[in-house]
Write a protein that holds these residues in place. Sequence first.
Motif, PDB file in Angstrom:
ATOM      1  N   GLU C 126      42.864  40.669  38.765  1.00 23.29           N
ATOM      2  CA  GLU C 126      43.587  41.299  37.655  1.00 23.29           C
ATOM      3  C   GLU C 126      43.261  42.790  37.577  1.00 23.29           C
ATOM      4  O   GLU C 126      44.148  43.616  37.414  1.00 23.29           O
ATOM      5  CB  GLU C 126      43.208  40.620  36.334  1.00 23.29           C
ATOM      6  CG  GLU C 126      43.827  39.240  36.186  1.00 23.29           C
ATOM      7  CD  GLU C 126      43.175  38.429  35.056  1.00 23.29           C
ATOM      8  OE1 GLU C 126      43.495  37.240  34.945  1.00 23.29           O
ATOM      9  OE2 GLU C 126      42.330  39.005  34.312  1.00 23.29           O
ATOM     10  N   ALA C 127      41.967  43.064  37.727  1.00 23.91           N
ATOM     11  CA  ALA C 127      41.550  44.466  37.628  1.00 23.91           C
ATOM     12  C   ALA C 127      42.153  45.276  38.777  1.00 23.91           C
ATOM     13  O   ALA C 127      42.568  46.428  38.595  1.00 23.91           O
ATOM     14  CB  ALA C 127      40.028  44.556  37.641  1.00 23.91           C
ATOM     15  N   LEU C 128      42.201  44.672  39.947  1.00 19.98           N
ATOM     16  CA  LEU C 128      42.777  45.363  41.103  1.00 19.98           C
ATOM     17  C   LEU C 128      44.245  45.679  40.853  1.00 19.98           C
ATOM     18  O   LEU C 128      44.719  46.778  41.133  1.00 19.98           O
ATOM     19  CB  LEU C 128      42.651  44.506  42.362  1.00 19.98           C
ATOM     20  CG  LEU C 128      41.279  44.436  43.021  1.00 19.98           C
ATOM     21  CD1 LEU C 128      41.321  43.475  44.199  1.00 19.98           C
ATOM     22  CD2 LEU C 128      40.812  45.809  43.477  1.00 19.98           C
ATOM     23  N   MET C 133      45.339  48.463  43.392  1.00 19.32           N
ATOM     24  CA  MET C 133      44.430  48.538  44.526  1.00 19.32           C
ATOM     25  C   MET C 133      44.570  47.309  45.402  1.00 19.32           C
ATOM     26  O   MET C 133      44.904  46.230  44.934  1.00 19.32           O
ATOM     27  CB  MET C 133      42.977  48.648  44.032  1.00 19.32           C
ATOM     28  CG  MET C 133      42.648  50.051  43.559  1.00 19.32           C
ATOM     29  SD  MET C 133      41.317  50.023  42.376  1.00 19.32           S
ATOM     30  CE  MET C 133      39.936  49.867  43.449  1.00 19.32           C
ATOM     31  N   ASP C 134      44.244  47.528  46.666  1.00 13.32           N
ATOM     32  CA  ASP C 134      44.372  46.491  47.677  1.00 13.32           C
ATOM     33  C   ASP C 134      43.122  45.610  47.675  1.00 13.32           C
ATOM     34  O   ASP C 134      42.031  46.062  47.368  1.00 13.32           O
ATOM     35  CB  ASP C 134      44.533  47.190  49.032  1.00 13.32           C
ATOM     36  CG  ASP C 134      44.740  46.186  50.123  1.00 13.32           C
ATOM     37  OD1 ASP C 134      45.766  45.506  50.086  1.00 13.32           O
ATOM     38  OD2 ASP C 134      43.864  46.084  50.991  1.00 13.32           O
ATOM     39  N   LYS C 135      43.286  44.341  48.029  1.00 16.11           N
ATOM     40  CA  LYS C 135      42.169  43.401  48.013  1.00 16.11           C
ATOM     41  C   LYS C 135      41.074  43.799  49.018  1.00 16.11           C
ATOM     42  O   LYS C 135      39.894  43.558  48.809  1.00 16.11           O
ATOM     43  CB  LYS C 135      42.685  41.994  48.330  1.00 16.11           C
ATOM     44  CG  LYS C 135      41.796  40.904  47.795  1.00 16.11           C
ATOM     45  CD  LYS C 135      42.528  39.586  47.768  1.00 16.11           C
ATOM     46  CE  LYS C 135      42.641  38.955  49.029  1.00 16.11           C
ATOM     47  NZ  LYS C 135      42.878  38.482  50.099  1.00 16.11           N
ATOM     48  N   GLY C 136      41.482  44.411  50.108  1.00 13.73           N
ATOM     49  CA  GLY C 136      40.541  44.821  51.150  1.00 13.73           C
ATOM     50  C   GLY C 136      39.462  45.755  50.613  1.00 13.73           C
ATOM     51  O   GLY C 136      38.366  45.862  51.155  1.00 13.73           O
ATOM     52  N   MET C 161      36.253  45.595  34.898  1.00 15.68           N
ATOM     53  CA  MET C 161      35.483  44.374  35.109  1.00 15.68           C
ATOM     54  C   MET C 161      34.422  44.190  34.024  1.00 15.68           C
ATOM     55  O   MET C 161      34.181  43.102  33.541  1.00 15.68           O
ATOM     56  CB  MET C 161      34.797  44.410  36.479  1.00 15.68           C
ATOM     57  CG  MET C 161      35.721  44.241  37.658  1.00 15.68           C
ATOM     58  SD  MET C 161      36.567  42.648  37.670  1.00 15.68           S
ATOM     59  CE  MET C 161      35.196  41.531  37.920  1.00 15.68           C
ATOM     60  N   LEU C 162      33.761  45.294  33.648  1.00 18.07           N
ATOM     61  CA  LEU C 162      32.619  45.181  32.733  1.00 18.07           C
ATOM     62  C   LEU C 162      33.049  45.187  31.270  1.00 18.07           C
ATOM     63  O   LEU C 162      32.265  44.859  30.393  1.00 18.07           O
ATOM     64  CB  LEU C 162      31.622  46.320  33.002  1.00 18.07           C
ATOM     65  CG  LEU C 162      30.968  46.269  34.391  1.00 18.07           C
ATOM     66  CD1 LEU C 162      30.169  47.543  34.665  1.00 18.07           C
ATOM     67  CD2 LEU C 162      30.042  45.057  34.502  1.00 18.07           C
ATOM     68  N   GLU C 163      34.292  45.557  31.000  1.00 19.23           N
ATOM     69  CA  GLU C 163      34.836  45.590  29.639  1.00 19.23           C
ATOM     70  C   GLU C 163      33.876  46.192  28.621  1.00 19.23           C
ATOM     71  O   GLU C 163      33.401  45.503  27.706  1.00 19.23           O
ATOM     72  CB  GLU C 163      35.225  44.169  29.207  1.00 19.23           C
ATOM     73  CG  GLU C 163      36.307  43.584  30.087  1.00 19.23           C
ATOM     74  CD  GLU C 163      36.570  42.116  29.785  1.00 19.23           C
ATOM     75  OE1 GLU C 163      37.639  41.824  29.257  1.00 19.23           O
ATOM     76  OE2 GLU C 163      35.694  41.277  30.063  1.00 19.23           O
ATOM     77  N   GLN C 186      46.633  54.704  33.664  1.00 16.18           N
ATOM     78  CA  GLN C 186      47.193  53.375  33.440  1.00 16.18           C
ATOM     79  C   GLN C 186      46.071  52.357  33.262  1.00 16.18           C
ATOM     80  O   GLN C 186      46.118  51.491  32.387  1.00 16.18           O
ATOM     81  CB  GLN C 186      48.012  53.039  34.687  1.00 16.18           C
ATOM     82  CG  GLN C 186      48.872  51.827  34.652  1.00 16.18           C
ATOM     83  CD  GLN C 186      49.656  51.781  35.986  1.00 16.18           C
ATOM     84  OE1 GLN C 186      50.316  52.767  36.353  1.00 16.18           O
ATOM     85  NE2 GLN C 186      49.566  50.699  36.707  1.00 16.18           N
ATOM     86  N   GLY C 187      45.030  52.500  34.095  1.00 10.63           N
ATOM     87  CA  GLY C 187      43.864  51.623  33.995  1.00 10.63           C
ATOM     88  C   GLY C 187      43.186  51.763  32.643  1.00 10.63           C
ATOM     89  O   GLY C 187      42.861  50.775  31.980  1.00 10.63           O
ATOM     90  N   VAL C 188      43.011  53.008  32.224  1.00 10.87           N
ATOM     91  CA  VAL C 188      42.346  53.237  30.935  1.00 10.87           C
ATOM     92  C   VAL C 188      43.205  52.695  29.797  1.00 10.87           C
ATOM     93  O   VAL C 188      42.716  51.974  28.924  1.00 10.87           O
ATOM     94  CB  VAL C 188      42.069  54.742  30.742  1.00 10.87           C
ATOM     95  CG1 VAL C 188      41.529  55.004  29.344  1.00 10.87           C
ATOM     96  CG2 VAL C 188      41.081  55.228  31.800  1.00 10.87           C
ATOM     97  N   ASN C 189      44.481  53.034  29.825  1.00 12.49           N
ATOM     98  CA  ASN C 189      45.357  52.602  28.732  1.00 12.49           C
ATOM     99  C   ASN C 189      45.447  51.091  28.631  1.00 12.49           C
ATOM    100  O   ASN C 189      45.553  50.533  27.543  1.00 12.49           O
ATOM    101  CB  ASN C 189      46.750  53.218  28.905  1.00 12.49           C
ATOM    102  CG  ASN C 189      46.706  54.712  28.629  1.00 12.49           C
ATOM    103  OD1 ASN C 189      45.928  55.171  27.791  1.00 12.49           O
ATOM    104  ND2 ASN C 189      47.512  55.484  29.348  1.00 12.49           N
TER     105      ASN C 189
END
Lengths: 439, 478, 249
Positions: C126-128, C133-136, C161-163, C186-189
């Motif tokens: 979910e975080a990726l 971001m790619d799983k690799g 991940m750490l919320e 986008q990640g932050v929001n």
Amino acid sequence: MNDRLSAQYWLHEKELTAYSSDAVRDRRRRAMELFEAKGFPSQRDEDWKYSSLKPVLSPHYALNSPCAALEDEHLEYADIKRFLVNELDAYRVVFLNGRYTSWLSDTTHQGFDVCTLSSAWKKYPETIERYFAQLTEDLGPLAQLNTALAWDGIYVVVPDNVVVDRPIQLLSFTSGSEPRAIQVRNLVVLGVNSQVEIIERHQSLSDQPTWTNSVDEAYLAEGAQLRWVKLQHDGPLASMTQHTRIQQDRSSRSQVHTISTGGRFIRNNLDIVLNGPGAEARMLGLTLGKGKQLVDHHTLVDHRAPNCISHENYKGIYDEGSKGVFNGRIYVHREAQKTDAYQQNANLVLHKTAEVNAKPQLEIFADDVRCSHGCTVGQLDEDALFYLRARGIREPEARAMLMLAFAEDALAGIDHPSLNAKLHKLIAGKLGVDLTLDL
Amino acid sequence: MSQDELLQEVTATDYKYGFYSDIETDRMDAGLSEDVIRRISAKKMEPQWMTEWRLEAYRIWLEMDEPDWANVNYQKVDFQAISYYAAPVKKQITSLDEVDPELLKTFEKLGISLNEQKRLSGVAMDIIVDSVSVATTFKKTLAEKGVIFCSMSEAIQEHPELVKKYLGTVIPRTDNYYAALNSAVFTDGSFCYIPKGVRCPMELSTYFRINEANTGQFERTLIVADEGSFVSYLEGCTAPQRDENQLHAAVVELVALDHAEIKYSTVQNWYPGDAEGKGGVYNFVTKRGICEAYAKISWTQVETGSAVTWKYPSCILKGDYSIGEFYSVALTNHHQQADTGTKMIHLGRNTKSTIISKGISAGQSHNSYRGLVRMGPRAENARNFSQCDSLLMGDRCGAHTFPYIEVKNSTARTEHEATTSKIGEDQIFYCQQRGLNMEAAIALIINGYAKEVLNQLPMEFAVEAQKLLAISLEGSVG
Amino acid sequence: MLEIRELYASIGEKEILRGVNLTVKPGEVHAIMGPNGSGKSTLSSVIAGREEYQVTSGDVLWDGKSILELAPEERAHLGLFLGFQYPVEIPGVSVSNFVKTALNAVRAARGEEALDASSMLKKMREALQLLEMDKGFLSRSLNEGFSGGEKKRNEIFQMAMLEPRLAILDETDSGLDIDALRIVAQGVNGLRSAKASFVVITHYQRLLDYIIPDVVHVLLNGRIVKVGDKSLAYALEERGYDWIKKEVE
């Protein structure tokens, strides 16, 4: 040989120490006793594992009084002209068979001393007592032998804040109709923030075996700068053993180039002792071996103070029948935090009869340091070779270009265009490269 | 608390495996002589040729001097004060049920439940306590494939032709001081033979333990992988905590015939001595393998134990296209000294070797990498790559690198790199900011640093090795 | 939830923070702006517990309690996250292993059980996704050989991940191109909520186009000299810092 050398000392101790204090005489004596106790090193000694001194020691060398003047030998300017870097405006100190030849030299006492050790014994006994053989006490038998028997070499003492205006060319020749073994001893003392540059060359003019055993001691006070180019391009019967030890105080800088392209047997020991914080040392080496040549480099960087930098880069190209040894040691004491030590040794082996032995060593007792070494032995990069040939360059030229490029690193920091050109010419000649191919 | 104090605290840990098992032992009086060797041989009911072989080794040993070139300092061993034979009394074990319960408890304390191992990982184990093999599991499964995996004593009795053919061929009795001694007095060890074309169906494993006081452990291991076969072999070692030093002088010989592959992994955790440097095992081991054409030998070692280690698992790359590998993590703490590395002797054409060595020094320990890469005149197109890294923790330890590189062939290539670093304060802080405490942060960074080597270990061993690294540095973790 | 009172801090002999006051309430987004050398990074380091800095006076309170005596990891356990300006490389430690270890350490400190493998994996996925971001990415060594943008995204990934309850993002926008900037924002929001607070430290206002702050502070010579709303950021972008310097003088 051991006994003859020993006899040479005890017979001539009076002459050798005529102007010296008891302390200096005792240093010579102790050195002779150490040599007598240990004898010449053999391949059983770890430091001599890959190099046998036997061929160096086998000729029956003429051993005269170490300090009496020579009568039968003579040199003219024409004899030495081609060994000089002529275009270079330099002080010149020329020796023949270990004796000073004043008529070919250009020395000075104006503001600083660029002269000979043979004159300094009498003229500057205090300086001698303070510095002579103070760095060499723990060195091996060859250096001890030199400490006992040395009479001449350059004597360079520069006071604080003086920049020696011209480089010093040191030329040591051997000649004569019989095998010669000579001792050369150089002493360099640099005051605070002083600067000097030395270009050193040893050359045999005879068709007989010669052996030069040389020791250098250099003291760099705070902020002093020393540059030293050692050109070893001697004839096929000449052997050279050399131990150079440089001690550096705070923020001083040294740069030593060792270019070994000639001679039959070369053994170099280069020790740098970084005694004061922020001192810096650069050591560069280039070896081109061919024929029955053996070139053995031993280097030591002794990091004793924090924040020092040492940078070492030795290159070797070994062709038919030659043998190379590189033993580089970096020692970092517990006090020497923030050391930045780098050592690189790269070798090309061109012929199946050539041989390379390398032993890069790190001995580290401080944790906050950056130390690394790398060592490679291989051949010219075939891809690069192909690339050049694909662009229409014939194989021999392509090889030559790549070898010159490989060697180039080791000449970095030699600023005099004439010296640089001379070295390039020598290297190109040795590699069989047409230099019109200028890179 | 300052960084240094913390480092010191987390690096000051006690030995977890230092218990002593109260097992009834048949123990020979201390001392070494031809007579003692004859008695060892007799106790083991060995054939005449074996006794003679031992006695010859003893005579060779008498003529040799103890080596002193390694970068280690220790009180020299008094070879007359050691007992050269100590065996748990009840022997003749055919199944695990018959193993001395005390011994089983020992294994449980070591964290290896045999049954567990049997069931889960399918690892066949041999266990050597004080020089004598006490249990070999999984014999039947192996026998079906023709794999011989037994104690050396048994091999001498049951497979004398194989033992005679290969014993001492890779490491001759004259090789070095400790190898000669081992040849004279070895009491047991493991023997493996993998027949032609067989892929050994499971990992073979031996656990070594020195239990008795004042005994030396001199095990002898011989692994022969016949043409086209494959075997992965694991070796683990522990010893109880004792004030006096114990001697461990093992010899391991590997023979990989054409196209065969042997993977040999060691997790060495002999007692390292206490925080003051008292006690601990002297680990003077000779390990060497020989590769015939297209064969491969891979050594992986995780060395965390022993007061003094002197060990250079080596490969003689005799056959063309053979491959040698050496992956090592050596961790020293307190007053431990390790002088370890490898020799890659390239004789054949197109031979290849890789050396990855990761040293970690903490406390007042000394950790040296000593290696030799030798390209012989016939080693056309031989290749070597070596990477030797050192990590220092604190400013009272030492990390040293002594690689020897000898090239006598103009088509061979070697590449050697070495670096020295420390665990960065910024790395620790970064981990802490994400919630790890100092110990966990150090363990994580160390395991990352050693990863290239740990990756070479079989899964079960890798986990154990990771824990061991953490324990050796930190104590509570694991 | 975070309250900084008259904070003075120095490194060696050099005083860098000279009486900083700042209060962040749950759910708020604060921006701290200031020219180079104004003390922005020092402030974040001091809050996170970096040892090189000495707090000479003042206090940092978390839910009313001082955290100055706490180890960095204890602060992390409370829910404090620092997005580093220069994320450190740790060779051989994979991103997934690191995040897993960190998350479980934080959970353990809160008395929660370690997350099982499948939940962990789900959460990572979910975080990726949130960060495109790619799983690799998970199997690469932590920050080793990462581009500038990858390092910053990795920080936000870890944050997701750490919320954390409070995340300080130290110049997360520096060295990012516009696409990376958008993704980071986008990640932050995506993590903004009534409970999560953010302190965004930045040199430029462009990040604030994407992450709309409730309060903008200007840090100058170790003090917060001006407080305003979003418009203050635009004023700074247009007019630079000089006018504020003059105003302060």
